[in-house]
Design a protein around this motif. Structure first.
Motif, PDB file in Angstrom:
ATOM      1  N   GLU A 254     -52.228  -3.760  -0.466  1.00  0.00           N
ATOM      2  CA  GLU A 254     -51.575  -4.626   0.518  1.00  0.00           C
ATOM      3  C   GLU A 254     -52.502  -4.961   1.682  1.00  0.00           C
ATOM      4  O   GLU A 254     -52.487  -6.088   2.194  1.00  0.00           O
ATOM      5  CB  GLU A 254     -50.297  -3.957   1.028  1.00  0.00           C
ATOM      6  CG  GLU A 254     -49.205  -3.878  -0.037  1.00  0.00           C
ATOM      7  CD  GLU A 254     -47.997  -3.076   0.428  1.00  0.00           C
ATOM      8  OE1 GLU A 254     -48.078  -2.432   1.492  1.00  0.00           O
ATOM      9  OE2 GLU A 254     -46.965  -3.109  -0.277  1.00  0.00           O
ATOM     10  N   ALA A 255     -53.331  -4.005   2.089  1.00  0.00           N
ATOM     11  CA  ALA A 255     -54.278  -4.266   3.177  1.00  0.00           C
ATOM     12  C   ALA A 255     -55.293  -5.328   2.776  1.00  0.00           C
ATOM     13  O   ALA A 255     -55.623  -6.234   3.558  1.00  0.00           O
ATOM     14  CB  ALA A 255     -54.987  -2.970   3.566  1.00  0.00           C
ATOM     15  N   ILE A 256     -55.783  -5.229   1.540  1.00  0.00           N
ATOM     16  CA  ILE A 256     -56.760  -6.210   1.060  1.00  0.00           C
ATOM     17  C   ILE A 256     -56.100  -7.571   0.871  1.00  0.00           C
ATOM     18  O   ILE A 256     -56.684  -8.620   1.194  1.00  0.00           O
ATOM     19  CB  ILE A 256     -57.414  -5.722  -0.245  1.00  0.00           C
ATOM     20  CG1 ILE A 256     -58.191  -4.422   0.010  1.00  0.00           C
ATOM     21  CG2 ILE A 256     -58.357  -6.783  -0.807  1.00  0.00           C
ATOM     22  CD1 ILE A 256     -58.635  -3.709  -1.238  1.00  0.00           C
ATOM     23  N   GLU A 257     -54.858  -7.593   0.368  1.00  0.00           N
ATOM     24  CA  GLU A 257     -54.131  -8.846   0.223  1.00  0.00           C
ATOM     25  C   GLU A 257     -53.940  -9.524   1.579  1.00  0.00           C
ATOM     26  O   GLU A 257     -54.066 -10.746   1.703  1.00  0.00           O
ATOM     27  CB  GLU A 257     -52.771  -8.603  -0.432  1.00  0.00           C
ATOM     28  CG  GLU A 257     -52.822  -8.428  -1.936  1.00  0.00           C
ATOM     29  CD  GLU A 257     -51.449  -8.218  -2.544  1.00  0.00           C
ATOM     30  OE1 GLU A 257     -50.504  -7.913  -1.770  1.00  0.00           O
ATOM     31  OE2 GLU A 257     -51.320  -8.360  -3.766  1.00  0.00           O
ATOM     32  N   HIS A 258     -53.640  -8.718   2.591  1.00  0.00           N
ATOM     33  CA  HIS A 258     -53.459  -9.283   3.929  1.00  0.00           C
ATOM     34  C   HIS A 258     -54.757  -9.917   4.422  1.00  0.00           C
ATOM     35  O   HIS A 258     -54.744 -11.014   5.005  1.00  0.00           O
ATOM     36  CB  HIS A 258     -53.008  -8.186   4.902  1.00  0.00           C
ATOM     37  CG  HIS A 258     -52.818  -8.675   6.303  1.00  0.00           C
ATOM     38  ND1 HIS A 258     -51.770  -9.489   6.672  1.00  0.00           N
ATOM     39  CD2 HIS A 258     -53.559  -8.486   7.436  1.00  0.00           C
ATOM     40  CE1 HIS A 258     -51.862  -9.781   7.966  1.00  0.00           C
ATOM     41  NE2 HIS A 258     -52.942  -9.178   8.452  1.00  0.00           N
ATOM     42  N   ALA A 259     -55.875  -9.241   4.174  1.00  0.00           N
ATOM     43  CA  ALA A 259     -57.170  -9.802   4.566  1.00  0.00           C
ATOM     44  C   ALA A 259     -57.440 -11.102   3.821  1.00  0.00           C
ATOM     45  O   ALA A 259     -57.938 -12.077   4.395  1.00  0.00           O
ATOM     46  CB  ALA A 259     -58.275  -8.780   4.300  1.00  0.00           C
ATOM     47  N   GLU A 260     -57.094 -11.134   2.547  1.00  0.00           N
ATOM     48  CA  GLU A 260     -57.317 -12.323   1.727  1.00  0.00           C
ATOM     49  C   GLU A 260     -56.459 -13.477   2.217  1.00  0.00           C
ATOM     50  O   GLU A 260     -56.911 -14.626   2.289  1.00  0.00           O
ATOM     51  CB  GLU A 260     -57.004 -11.996   0.266  1.00  0.00           C
ATOM     52  CG  GLU A 260     -57.566 -12.991  -0.728  1.00  0.00           C
ATOM     53  CD  GLU A 260     -57.433 -12.489  -2.154  1.00  0.00           C
ATOM     54  OE1 GLU A 260     -58.359 -12.718  -2.945  1.00  0.00           O
ATOM     55  OE2 GLU A 260     -56.402 -11.862  -2.470  1.00  0.00           O
ATOM     56  N   GLN A 261     -55.210 -13.182   2.571  1.00  0.00           N
ATOM     57  CA  GLN A 261     -54.314 -14.226   3.088  1.00  0.00           C
ATOM     58  C   GLN A 261     -54.819 -14.785   4.412  1.00  0.00           C
ATOM     59  O   GLN A 261     -54.686 -15.969   4.693  1.00  0.00           O
ATOM     60  CB  GLN A 261     -52.906 -13.662   3.248  1.00  0.00           C
ATOM     61  CG  GLN A 261     -52.198 -13.413   1.924  1.00  0.00           C
ATOM     62  CD  GLN A 261     -50.945 -12.563   2.077  1.00  0.00           C
ATOM     63  OE1 GLN A 261     -50.537 -12.230   3.192  1.00  0.00           O
ATOM     64  NE2 GLN A 261     -50.322 -12.219   0.955  1.00  0.00           N
ATOM     65  N   SER A 262     -55.416 -13.912   5.223  1.00  0.00           N
ATOM     66  CA  SER A 262     -55.967 -14.360   6.502  1.00  0.00           C
ATOM     67  C   SER A 262     -57.113 -15.343   6.288  1.00  0.00           C
ATOM     68  O   SER A 262     -57.304 -16.277   7.074  1.00  0.00           O
ATOM     69  CB  SER A 262     -56.454 -13.164   7.322  1.00  0.00           C
ATOM     70  OG  SER A 262     -55.388 -12.288   7.634  1.00  0.00           O
TER      71      SER A 262
END
Length: 388
Positions: A254-262
């Motif tokens: 989820e942390a990496i997904e959040h970075a990707e979405q940013s």
């Protein structure tokens, strides 16, 4: 920006086996250009490939030894001289002769006897064309170098950022030191060994192996979300604590997904990082977590990391245990073949186990690392004491 005009005092090489022709052409050109002369093809090639090459070559065709055609062919085959424009000056006026000269790379073809104004006009034209081509080629080389430089800088920043993020997670964990570096190299070694295996050849090209190496440090990024009372506990977890600890895989994804979405776009190495973070605790027989995936349903990146991660955990010294001997760790990995681990990956591990040992020795944890771990454990114990 306009292309510079280098026609003034450019150097012209005149190649002709007849002294009178050399004299006539030299006299014609000397007021506007520096003139060099060669009476045969061999000398012309030496001058053209020298440290001070000519800007243009006027080349006779019919010469003893190397004729003009062969000289032109050799000029165009040599990286040092390929960009020097060649104009044929010859008494051969047949269409086939002109066609052959142009096919060999000459830029123009002037029949003898020459017309001085025509020679001067065409020399001037082709020098301007060469100046423009040189300018564009130099600018393109500069831009390519700048792109390579900037790309390298971006990649370096990316790598440093990944390691910084991974190190942030590891500093909250007693199992720190060079763990993230060792697992990077373990995963790369395994992937390199398996790249010719029929099951994995399509997936493990150079780009994929580079992505694995780049992504591996983020496998435990989710540990930043685990409470200190659990993460820093110097001993085995009770079942409730272990359930919380297991969530680090989902937290990492989820942390990496959040970075990707940013970023607003998908990034290849982050896709691999998500696979590794979320699935490296899955087991081949389906008994792992968080999803209980089995067999090939587990991403290959995570299967590679599983072997690397377990091996390193077994051999590494911790504040609460000594590291296991390499041979004992290898035996445990072998025992998990087909249960915890992909059988073919275990076979590759067994084939290159000495490479794993060498990586572990090269990136061994220092006594300072262990001291820092002990200090962290002491702080954690103090923080927990009021709740004990």
């Amino acid at each position: 920006m306009d292309a510079p005009d280098f026609t003034e005092r450019a150097t012209i090489l005149v190649v002709d086996d007849t002294p009178d022709n050399l004299a006539v052409l030299s006299s014609l050109l000397k007021d506007d250009y520096r003139v060099k002369a060669a009476s045969n093809g061999e000398k012309a090639l030496r001058i053209a490939a020298s440290d001070n090459p000519p800007d243009l070559i006027l080349l006779d065709i019919m010469m003893p030894g190397l004729d003009g055609y062969e000289v032109c062919q050799r000029l165009k085959a040599d990286l040092r001289t390929v960009h020097i424009p060649v104009i044929f000056l010859t008494a051969k006026v047949e269409i086939d002769a002109e066609k052959k000269g142009l096919e060999l790379g000459a830029v123009d073809y002037i029949a003898k006897p020459i017309s001085p104004p025509i020679v001067l006009a065409r020399v001037k034209t082709h020098l301007k064309l060469k100046a423009a081509a040189d300018f564009l080629r130099d600018k393109n080389d500069f831009l390519e170098a700048e792109v390579a430089k900037r790309t390298g800088e971006v990649m370096a920043i990316q790598d440093v950022t990944i390691l910084a993020m991974a190190s942030l997670a590891e500093t909250r964990d007693l199992e720190t030191g060079n763990h993230i570096r060792r697992t990077q190299f373990y995963v790369k070694a395994l992937a390199t060994r398996l790249r010719s295996h029929p099951r994995f050849a399509v997936q493990l090209d150079d780009g994929a192996i580079d992505m694995l190496f780049k992504s591996a440090p983020l496998h435990d990024i989710g540990k930043v979300g685990i409470p200190d009372r659990i993460l820093l506990k110097p001993g085995r977890f009770v079942p409730e604590e272990f359930e919380v600890m297991k969530t680090h895989t989902t937290l990492g994804r989820e942390a990496i997904e959040h970075a990707e979405q940013s970023l607003g776009t998908k990034v290849e190495f982050l896709t691999t990082a998500k696979e590794i973070a979320h699935s490296h605790q899955e087991k081949w027989d389906g008994s792992g977590y968080p999803l209980g995936l089995a067999g090939d349903a587990i991403p290959l990146s995570a299967r590679l990391m599983a072997v690397a991660d377990v091996y390193d955990a077994l051999i590494s010294r911790r504040v609460y245990k000594e590291g296991m001997p390499h041979e004992a760790a290898v035996a445990i990995i072998a025992e998990g073949r087909g249960q915890h681990f992909d059988p073919d990956i275990v076979d590759a591990f067994l084939d290159i186990q000495e490479e794993f040992r060498a990586i572990a020795l090269k990136h061994v944890d220092s006594d300072a690392d262990l001291g820092r771990k002990k200090a962290l454990m002491s702080v954690a114990g103090t923080a927990q004491s009021p709740q004990a």
